[in-house]
Design a protein around this motif. Structure first.
Motif, PDB file in Angstrom:
ATOM      1  N   ASN A   3     -41.857  89.481  64.196  1.00 54.32           N
ATOM      2  CA  ASN A   3     -43.228  89.016  64.015  1.00 54.32           C
ATOM      3  C   ASN A   3     -43.902  88.816  65.378  1.00 54.32           C
ATOM      4  OD1 ASN A   3     -45.548  88.022  62.853  1.00 54.32           O
ATOM      5  ND2 ASN A   3     -44.684  86.070  62.232  1.00 54.32           N
ATOM      6  N   GLN A   4     -43.514  87.764  66.075  1.00 50.41           N
ATOM      7  CA  GLN A   4     -44.099  87.531  67.400  1.00 50.41           C
ATOM      8  C   GLN A   4     -42.999  87.398  68.448  1.00 50.41           C
ATOM      9  OE1 GLN A   4     -46.965  84.123  66.815  1.00 50.41           O
ATOM     10  NE2 GLN A   4     -48.171  85.762  67.714  1.00 50.41           N
ATOM     11  N   ILE A  30     -45.916  85.532  74.004  1.00 55.63           N
ATOM     12  CA  ILE A  30     -46.466  84.196  74.225  1.00 55.63           C
ATOM     13  C   ILE A  30     -45.475  83.463  75.122  1.00 55.63           C
ATOM     14  CG2 ILE A  30     -47.144  82.023  73.116  1.00 55.63           C
ATOM     15  CD1 ILE A  30     -47.579  83.731  70.544  1.00 55.63           C
ATOM     16  N   ILE A  32     -43.670  80.330  76.830  1.00 56.88           N
ATOM     17  CA  ILE A  32     -43.376  78.943  76.463  1.00 56.88           C
ATOM     18  C   ILE A  32     -42.497  78.316  77.551  1.00 56.88           C
ATOM     19  CG2 ILE A  32     -43.553  79.329  73.970  1.00 56.88           C
ATOM     20  CD1 ILE A  32     -40.538  79.621  73.837  1.00 56.88           C
ATOM     21  N   GLU A  37     -38.835  74.194  72.037  1.00 59.75           N
ATOM     22  CA  GLU A  37     -40.181  73.819  71.570  1.00 59.75           C
ATOM     23  C   GLU A  37     -40.466  74.416  70.200  1.00 59.75           C
ATOM     24  OE1 GLU A  37     -43.698  74.307  74.320  1.00 59.75           O
ATOM     25  OE2 GLU A  37     -42.124  75.250  75.501  1.00 59.75           O
ATOM     26  N   LEU A  38     -39.944  75.595  69.973  1.00 55.97           N
ATOM     27  CA  LEU A  38     -40.164  76.294  68.713  1.00 55.97           C
ATOM     28  C   LEU A  38     -38.958  76.173  67.801  1.00 55.97           C
ATOM     29  CD1 LEU A  38     -41.662  79.529  70.060  1.00 55.97           C
ATOM     30  CD2 LEU A  38     -42.328  78.668  67.854  1.00 55.97           C
ATOM     31  N   LYS A  41     -37.796  72.600  66.167  1.00 50.79           N
ATOM     32  CA  LYS A  41     -38.761  71.788  65.409  1.00 50.79           C
ATOM     33  C   LYS A  41     -38.208  71.510  64.013  1.00 50.79           C
ATOM     34  CE  LYS A  41     -43.028  71.635  67.484  1.00 50.79           C
ATOM     35  NZ  LYS A  41     -42.481  71.346  68.778  1.00 50.79           N
ATOM     36  N   ASN A  43     -39.989  70.534  61.019  1.00 52.28           N
ATOM     37  CA  ASN A  43     -40.719  71.039  59.852  1.00 52.28           C
ATOM     38  C   ASN A  43     -40.913  72.547  59.889  1.00 52.28           C
ATOM     39  OD1 ASN A  43     -41.064  69.073  58.030  1.00 52.28           O
ATOM     40  ND2 ASN A  43     -43.080  68.421  58.725  1.00 52.28           N
ATOM     41  N   GLN A  44     -39.848  73.277  59.629  1.00 54.88           N
ATOM     42  CA  GLN A  44     -39.962  74.732  59.617  1.00 54.88           C
ATOM     43  C   GLN A  44     -39.434  75.241  58.292  1.00 54.88           C
ATOM     44  OE1 GLN A  44     -39.688  76.734  63.318  1.00 54.88           O
ATOM     45  NE2 GLN A  44     -38.202  75.288  64.085  1.00 54.88           N
ATOM     46  N   ASN A  45     -39.946  76.354  57.866  1.00 56.14           N
ATOM     47  CA  ASN A  45     -39.497  76.926  56.599  1.00 56.14           C
ATOM     48  C   ASN A  45     -38.591  78.117  56.881  1.00 56.14           C
ATOM     49  OD1 ASN A  45     -39.466  78.600  54.170  1.00 56.14           O
ATOM     50  ND2 ASN A  45     -40.896  77.085  53.383  1.00 56.14           N
ATOM     51  N   VAL A  48     -39.263  81.448  54.886  1.00 52.13           N
ATOM     52  CA  VAL A  48     -40.425  82.247  55.311  1.00 52.13           C
ATOM     53  C   VAL A  48     -40.101  82.929  56.637  1.00 52.13           C
ATOM     54  CG1 VAL A  48     -42.859  82.179  55.988  1.00 52.13           C
ATOM     55  CG2 VAL A  48     -42.056  80.723  54.130  1.00 52.13           C
ATOM     56  N   GLN A  49     -39.495  82.176  57.541  1.00 52.90           N
ATOM     57  CA  GLN A  49     -39.160  82.763  58.846  1.00 52.90           C
ATOM     58  C   GLN A  49     -38.162  83.908  58.715  1.00 52.90           C
ATOM     59  OE1 GLN A  49     -37.875  79.866  61.661  1.00 52.90           O
ATOM     60  NE2 GLN A  49     -39.839  78.818  61.707  1.00 52.90           N
ATOM     61  N   PHE A  52     -40.068  86.916  58.195  1.00 52.68           N
ATOM     62  CA  PHE A  52     -40.912  87.324  59.327  1.00 52.68           C
ATOM     63  C   PHE A  52     -40.439  86.640  60.609  1.00 52.68           C
ATOM     64  CE2 PHE A  52     -43.527  86.630  55.459  1.00 52.68           C
ATOM     65  CZ  PHE A  52     -43.749  87.956  55.127  1.00 52.68           C
ATOM     66  N   ASN A  54     -39.517  85.577  64.392  1.00 50.09           N
ATOM     67  CA  ASN A  54     -39.989  85.794  65.763  1.00 50.09           C
ATOM     68  C   ASN A  54     -38.784  86.071  66.647  1.00 50.09           C
ATOM     69  OD1 ASN A  54     -42.754  85.088  65.227  1.00 50.09           O
ATOM     70  ND2 ASN A  54     -42.120  82.937  65.173  1.00 50.09           N
ATOM     71  N   ASP A 105     -35.765  82.125  63.448  1.00 52.33           N
ATOM     72  CA  ASP A 105     -36.174  83.001  64.550  1.00 52.33           C
ATOM     73  C   ASP A 105     -34.950  83.430  65.355  1.00 52.33           C
ATOM     74  OD1 ASP A 105     -38.787  82.727  63.798  1.00 52.33           O
ATOM     75  OD2 ASP A 105     -39.303  81.267  65.344  1.00 52.33           O
TER      76      ASP A 105
END
Lengths: 332, 276
Positions: A3-4, A30, A32, A37-38, A41, A43-45, A48-49, A52, A54, A105
């Motif tokens: 994805n990213q 992006i 960082i 930091e990513l 975390k 509250n992540q799903n 869904v990740q 898609f 990252n 991710d």
């Protein structure tokens, strides 16, 4: 697929980062400060990740090489594992990574040289003793090879370390760079396997068992040592027939001399991890099955577990009496 | 079928009006801290927060309390922003948000296959005039994100900004009508995003909701807290292992929650999964 792309600022100019970004020329990365930091975390799903994901390019700052659990090994007394990557392309119902990380991710640590230094250091500390290094517990060792170049980098390193054995654990049918290189004696390509019908339902996104067997057959013919990993063993209707057919299918195509080792492991989850997994995959047949809490683990009852391991071990011995066989109870 | 839900957080009425009209939303009540609108089917909720971070945080929290599907909804902050990285009127999908003075940075999830330009955003406490930056700026997004991410997964939060002012066209020239038009021109895109977002929200709602039989059972028998959790888990297993098979008969001749739980578990543990 990706994805990213996120890149830690500190390694923005790293040659491996530059070469990976070239493959994704149409994406703007992006930048960082730190992958946590990513990745860390709350509250992540994860689901869904997983659809898609990252890609996060990062630098591992410590703990490059870690001691494997005591019950884990394939013959050597000293066992370590190292993870150049967190998370995997595949989406297997029993994968402990989904219970361990809050993010799906991919984190790729690009500072391979520091892993290398620590591997060499561990070997030096053990002064001439045999030691195994496992790769592929926080990721698949080969699936990301085209992007990571991980195996390409580490094979020549291990070639020069005769006291060390490298296990590359995989479900991938990615053959490069292995087929282009001469096999090295101290490397085992270890395939995770299970009956084909079961894999179709619980090894989502992973190559079929037929394709995996074809890949290991090919590598065996090239002279690579193969590890057969039946971990976890999956229980269900007609499991004896399913495993018998699987073993028959493998040994019909792979010479027993190519088999370095065989390991078995029962399906097992730490209690809290199991709860997470069920939350993430409420529709999983595997996780809805007859699992029970034994001590701190959710697993099949002892009778089933023992029967499966004994049955499979005996059957393997009939095909490859000399192959080293291990029962893995350890958790990574 | 249960539908997904979108919660829109918008600072100004002229920014909100195109959405209110398009999605046929009505003012829910005048009795809330910030005006809240929703449509008849409950698929879209909107709050007009007012300008600035305090308002954005408070407006988001007010909407969170009001919307019954807030925790499975997709949360969208849309509004105008200043900057020089694009043309006036361009819609930008925000992939990083920080605030000045610098604190933590948020990285909103980017829905795949949404082909609009991504941008970094900085939220300030006051209007900015230095347009010579590689990011755009607003006065709300950081506080919106910071508030909502405490309750909602980051994959369910999105920020879109329409570039409204640049060094050539300052914000002083913005009128209510211009602002209305800037958002109104993007409705087609927002509708396509909305359809994807609805699906995601719907899936999440389904994943989190209890099966029908669960309510019937807990209304009929007394389940303790632990037993309620066990029941939820057993019903889910039942639907996976015995799809299409009704659970109603397990209640027959059962007089307690314990008896029901024992009976369901007994049936499930007997099942040998057929891997086909």
């Amino acid at each position: 697929m990706i994805n990213q792309i996120f890149v830690e600022r500190e390694i923005g100019n790293h040659h491996r980062v530059k070469s990976i970004l070239k493959r994704f020329a149409s994406r703007s990365p992006i930048y960082i400060d730190n992958y946590g930091e990513l990745f860390n975390k709350k509250n992540q799903n994860f689901r869904v990740q997983k659809s898609f994901p990252n890609l996060i390019l990062a630098k591992k700052n410590n703990g490059h090489v870690l001691q494997a659990p005591k019950t884990f090994g394939i013959g050597d007394a000293y066992n370590f594992y190292f993870s150049h990557m967190y998370n995997c392309l595949y989406d297997c119902d029993y994968c402990f990574l989904q219970g361990m990380y809050s993010s799906a991710d991919f984190v790729l640590f690009v500072n391979y040289e520091e892993f290398e230094d620590e591997i060499v250091e561990k070997i030096a500390q053990l002064a001439g003793r045999k030691v195994t290094f496992f790769s592929g517990y926080d990721c698949d060792s080969l699936a990301f090879e085209r992007i990571s170049g991980f195996v390409e980098h580490f094979l020549p390193i291990f070639e020069k370390l005769p006291n060390a054995l490298l296990e590359l654990r995989t479900k991938s049918i990615q053959q490069e760079p292995l087929v282009s290189k001469s096999p090295i004696e101290n490397c085992v390509i270890a395939y995770s396997l299970m009956p084909s019908n079961v894999a179709k339902q619980i090894d989502r996104k992973a190559p079929s068992i037929e394709k995996r067997i074809k890949a290991l057959e090919n590598l065996a013919k090239k002279g690579w040592q193969i590890g057969l990993r039946f971990d976890p063993l999956i229980y269900g209707k007609d499991w004896k027939t399913l495993y018998s057919d699987l073993f028959k299918g493998i040994f019909k195509r792979v010479a027993k001399e190519s088999i370095h080792s065989v390991t078995f492991g029962s399906l097992r989850f730490p209690k809290e991890m199991f709860k997470n997994l069920v939350k993430l995959n409420p529709e999983s047949k595997l996780l809805s099955g007859p699992l029970t809490l034994r001590g701190t683990k959710m697993t099949y009852n002892a009778e089933i577990e023992l029967e499966m391991i004994n049955f499979c071990e005996n059957l393997i011995k009939s095909y490859a009496p000399e192959a080293m066989s291990f029962n893995c109870r350890g958790d990574f | 079928m249960t539908k997904g839900c979108i919660c829109w957080v918008v600072a100004l009425l002229p920014e909100a009006k195109p959405l209110i009209e398009k999605l046929e939303m009505k003012l829910l009540s005048r009795d809330t801290l910030h005006p809240i609108y929703n449509n008849e089917t409950g698929t879209d909720w909107l709050v007009i927060s007012g300008v600035g971070q305090l308002n954005a945080a408070s407006g988001s929290a007010t909407l969170y309390q009001s919307c019954p599907k807030a925790n499975t909804a997709i949360w969208v902050n849309i509004g105008i922003a200043g900057g020089s990285i694009a043309e006036i009127g361009e819609l930008l999908y925000i992939n990083s948000i920080r605030k000045e003075p610098k604190t933590r940075t948020f990285y909103p999830f980017i829905f795949p296959k949404i082909k609009i330009k991504n941008a970094s955003l900085v939220t300030y406490d006051s209007p900015q005039k230095n347009y010579n930056q590689d990011y755009i700026f607003d006065m709300e997004a950081w506080a919106f994100y910071e508030t909502i991410q405490k309750r909602v997964n980051r994959e369910f939060i999105a920020v879109f900004k329409v570039l409204s002012d640049t060094s050539e066209a300052s914000m002083n020239s913005l009128t209510k009508l211009k602002i209305f038009n800037l958002i109104n021109d993007k409705l087609e895109f927002l509708e396509s995003f909305r359809i994807k977002a609805q699906t995601l929200s719907e899936d999440e709602f389904r994943r989190q909701s209890n099966p029908e039989i669960f309510d019937q059972l807990v209304n009929k028998f007394h389940f303790t807290f632990t037993q309620t959790k066990q029941l939820k888990s057993l019903i889910k297993r039942w639907h996976v292992l015995l799809p299409g098979k009704s659970l109603n008969y397990v209640m027959e001749n059962k007089e307690s929650a314990k008896a029901i739980l024992g009976h369901i578990k007994e049936i499930l543990d007997e099942i040998e999964i057929d891997w086909g």
